[in-house]
Scaffold this motif. Structure first.
Motif, PDB file in Angstrom:
ATOM      1  N   PHE A 269      86.435 -44.475-113.537  1.00 51.80           N
ATOM      2  CA  PHE A 269      85.522 -43.583-112.866  1.00 51.80           C
ATOM      3  C   PHE A 269      86.131 -41.984-112.583  1.00 51.80           C
ATOM      4  O   PHE A 269      87.344 -41.968-112.813  1.00 51.80           O
ATOM      5  CB  PHE A 269      85.192 -44.090-111.398  1.00 51.80           C
ATOM      6  CG  PHE A 269      86.127 -44.081-110.226  1.00 51.80           C
ATOM      7  CD1 PHE A 269      86.297 -43.338-109.362  1.00 51.80           C
ATOM      8  CD2 PHE A 269      87.252 -45.017-110.356  1.00 51.80           C
ATOM      9  CE1 PHE A 269      87.250 -43.082-108.544  1.00 51.80           C
ATOM     10  CE2 PHE A 269      88.211 -45.131-109.592  1.00 51.80           C
ATOM     11  CZ  PHE A 269      88.208 -44.283-108.489  1.00 51.80           C
ATOM     12  N   SER A 270      85.363 -41.210-112.489  1.00 50.13           N
ATOM     13  CA  SER A 270      85.816 -39.922-112.395  1.00 50.13           C
ATOM     14  C   SER A 270      85.557 -39.314-110.720  1.00 50.13           C
ATOM     15  O   SER A 270      84.357 -39.083-110.426  1.00 50.13           O
ATOM     16  CB  SER A 270      85.090 -38.895-113.191  1.00 50.13           C
ATOM     17  OG  SER A 270      85.192 -37.454-112.691  1.00 50.13           O
ATOM     18  N   THR A 273      83.138 -36.213-110.875  1.00 48.38           N
ATOM     19  CA  THR A 273      81.920 -36.137-111.144  1.00 48.38           C
ATOM     20  C   THR A 273      81.275 -37.333-110.553  1.00 48.38           C
ATOM     21  O   THR A 273      79.830 -37.242-110.488  1.00 48.38           O
ATOM     22  CB  THR A 273      81.541 -35.942-112.662  1.00 48.38           C
ATOM     23  OG1 THR A 273      82.182 -37.356-113.345  1.00 48.38           O
ATOM     24  CG2 THR A 273      82.125 -34.781-113.180  1.00 48.38           C
ATOM     25  N   ASP A 274      81.833 -38.655-110.395  1.00 44.09           N
ATOM     26  CA  ASP A 274      80.984 -39.888-110.110  1.00 44.09           C
ATOM     27  C   ASP A 274      80.698 -39.787-108.381  1.00 44.09           C
ATOM     28  O   ASP A 274      81.570 -39.514-107.769  1.00 44.09           O
ATOM     29  CB  ASP A 274      81.694 -40.943-110.674  1.00 44.09           C
ATOM     30  CG  ASP A 274      81.557 -41.148-112.056  1.00 44.09           C
ATOM     31  OD1 ASP A 274      80.892 -40.760-112.512  1.00 44.09           O
ATOM     32  OD2 ASP A 274      82.539 -41.925-112.569  1.00 44.09           O
ATOM     33  N   THR A 275      79.411 -40.144-107.990  1.00 40.49           N
ATOM     34  CA  THR A 275      79.262 -40.115-106.588  1.00 40.49           C
ATOM     35  C   THR A 275      79.521 -41.661-105.902  1.00 40.49           C
ATOM     36  O   THR A 275      79.260 -41.733-104.850  1.00 40.49           O
ATOM     37  CB  THR A 275      77.918 -39.674-106.226  1.00 40.49           C
ATOM     38  OG1 THR A 275      76.966 -40.498-107.150  1.00 40.49           O
ATOM     39  CG2 THR A 275      77.680 -38.137-106.751  1.00 40.49           C
ATOM     40  N   ASN A 300      83.029 -33.884-102.924  1.00 39.07           N
ATOM     41  CA  ASN A 300      82.201 -35.253-103.417  1.00 39.07           C
ATOM     42  C   ASN A 300      82.252 -36.242-102.427  1.00 39.07           C
ATOM     43  O   ASN A 300      83.239 -37.077-102.262  1.00 39.07           O
ATOM     44  CB  ASN A 300      83.227 -35.670-104.540  1.00 39.07           C
ATOM     45  CG  ASN A 300      82.530 -36.994-105.353  1.00 39.07           C
ATOM     46  OD1 ASN A 300      81.260 -37.336-104.698  1.00 39.07           O
ATOM     47  ND2 ASN A 300      82.758 -37.315-106.536  1.00 39.07           N
ATOM     48  N   LEU A 303      81.688 -40.166-102.975  1.00 41.71           N
ATOM     49  CA  LEU A 303      82.632 -40.929-103.386  1.00 41.71           C
ATOM     50  C   LEU A 303      83.790 -41.314-102.254  1.00 41.71           C
ATOM     51  O   LEU A 303      84.290 -42.364-102.236  1.00 41.71           O
ATOM     52  CB  LEU A 303      83.429 -40.370-104.620  1.00 41.71           C
ATOM     53  CG  LEU A 303      84.490 -41.166-105.240  1.00 41.71           C
ATOM     54  CD1 LEU A 303      83.975 -42.433-105.675  1.00 41.71           C
ATOM     55  CD2 LEU A 303      85.093 -40.526-106.329  1.00 41.71           C
TER      56      LEU A 303
END
Length: 430
Positions: A269-270, A273-275, A300, A303
């Motif tokens: 996962f990032s 950018t990943d929520t 973010n 996350l």
């Protein structure tokens, strides 16, 4: 099992910043362009050079270090490469005789011939003196030749070769080419994925190799049979979510392979950018450059909530260096810009102008000891007392601290999981 023979060359230098990575990448790309299967290794702990070398060769680049990996691991990786490759290249670290163990120690053990890269800028006949010193300082090393780097002209190349004996020979005199130079920042090279024209630079570098003696394959080396022991499936049925993006990319490929061999399922996962955090049993936050992405990481919040929920559920989280910085209350870069981070580990860190931690170390975790290294420019301020401290490979001085808060473990220390797979598995078990 019998020994396997494969052409191999060990790229070294009298010091850092001579152009070893650039030259190794150029060699790898040249021979790859000829249709050869190339396998490249990097001596010592390093996360940045290997990604450039991987792009040049088209294959994963593994580290070799007699202390961190151990001799058996080094030999097993080289034997596997010899079974697959037409050429093996090994890039040394620092200068040939620097460190304990040094590149010279590894080259001598393996019997791989050396090619020394010497930055010839501002140098003429003294080039021969530096070359002679490298070749004669430790008898018994196999020298294939020398490479003059950053040469200004044909006349400059002639002066460099004037006092050099016929053996070991001058393999190449490579011109200075700013358009092919690899950009750098505070931890070393800029990450390969951030250099938009990296392939153009690699092709420019490779173009200089074709007209030199480096275009031919080096001597074949015999690599004796070796195979690592298969670790027990201690992580079978467990999914580990691993941060992987421009902010968190400092992870040994061998670490990921060890987790797979232990039976784990890996999900990436990032944090940029990943929520949402992937459905997982444990989280691994590797090192990287969170200080270059302060605002994005701070923004973010979705996350952040997911990671807080992960810890609240008592699930393991293991963080190294940049991953640990992401856990803190606050992180400040060199320009003085500051942002809130996850708030899972009390304290803050500030990027410094000078190196704050460097060297091979051994950390004893609750589940056993792992070998690895540290390399960072930030200074941590936390009221949390460490549960352990690493021991330096040199035996001198205090190593990095290991912190625990709830179900998370964090340190500046970068662990090499193959050094003790059972201990590595324990990091991701409740």
């Amino acid at each position: 099992m019998t020994s396997l023979r494969c052409p191999a060359l060990f790229l070294t230098a009298p010091a850092s910043h001579q152009g070893k990575t650039t030259l190794t990448a150029a060699l790898a790309r040249h021979h790859r362009n000829q249709g050869r299967r190339v396998r490249v290794f990097k001596t010592g702990p390093d996360f940045l050079d290997p990604y450039v070398l991987e792009r040049a060769s088209g294959h994963t680049v593994y580290g070799l270090d007699l202390w961190m990996n151990g001799e058996d691991d080094c030999r097993a990786r080289l034997y596997k490469a010899a079974a697959e490759a037409d050429l093996i290249l090994i890039e040394g670290s620092m200068g040939l005789f620097d460190g304990t163990p040094s590149s010279a120690d590894l080259a001598a053990l393996l019997g791989v011939p050396l090619a020394a890269v010497i930055d010839a800028a501002g140098m003429a006949q003294s080039f021969a003196a530096v070359a002679h010193g490298l070749a004669s300082f430790r008898p018994g090393l196999a020298f294939h030749g020398f490479i003059a780097n950053h040469v200004a002209s044909d006349r400059h190349a002639e002066m460099l070769a004037q006092q050099l004996p016929a053996h070991p020979p001058l393999l190449a005199a490579l011109r200075r080419d700013e358009a092919a130079r690899l950009p750098e920042r505070h931890l070393g090279l800029v990450q390969a994925q951030e250099i938009a024209d990296l392939d153009v630079r690699l092709e420019r570098m490779a173009g200089q190799i074709a007209a030199t003696a480096l275009a031919a394959l080096p001597p074949a080396v015999a690599f004796p049979p070796a195979a690592p022991a298969e670790p027990p499936k201690l992580l079978a049925g467990r999914r580990i979510a691993i941060a992987r993006d421009a902010a968190f990319a400092f992870v040994y490929p061998a670490n990921l392979e060890t987790l797979l061999q232990l039976g784990a399922e890996l999900s990436f996962f990032s944090p940029l950018t990943d929520t949402a955090l992937p459905d997982c049993d444990a989280v691994y936050l590797p090192g990287g450059y969170p200080e270059l992405h302060l605002d994005t990481l701070a923004a973010n919040t979705a996350l952040k909530a997911g990671l807080h929920g992960h810890i609240a559920a008592g699930k393991p989280l293991y963080a190294e260096c940049g991953g640990m910085l992401y856990l803190l209350d606050r992180l400040t870069n060199r320009a003085g810009d500051s942002a809130s981070m996850l708030g899972l580990l009390p304290g803050q860190a500030v990027l410094q102008d000078r190196l704050c931690g460097l060297g091979l170390q051994k950390m004893t975790f609750p589940g056993g000891a792992l070998r690895g290294h540290t390399f960072h420019y930030t200074r941590l301020d936390t009221a949390l007392e460490p549960i352990a401290r690493a021991a330096r490979a040199s035996g001198a001085g205090t190593g990095e601290a290991l912190y625990r808060s709830g179900s998370l473990l964090a340190s500046y220390f970068h662990a090499y999981f193959p050094s003790n797979p059972r201990a590595a598995a324990s990091l991701f078990l409740p």
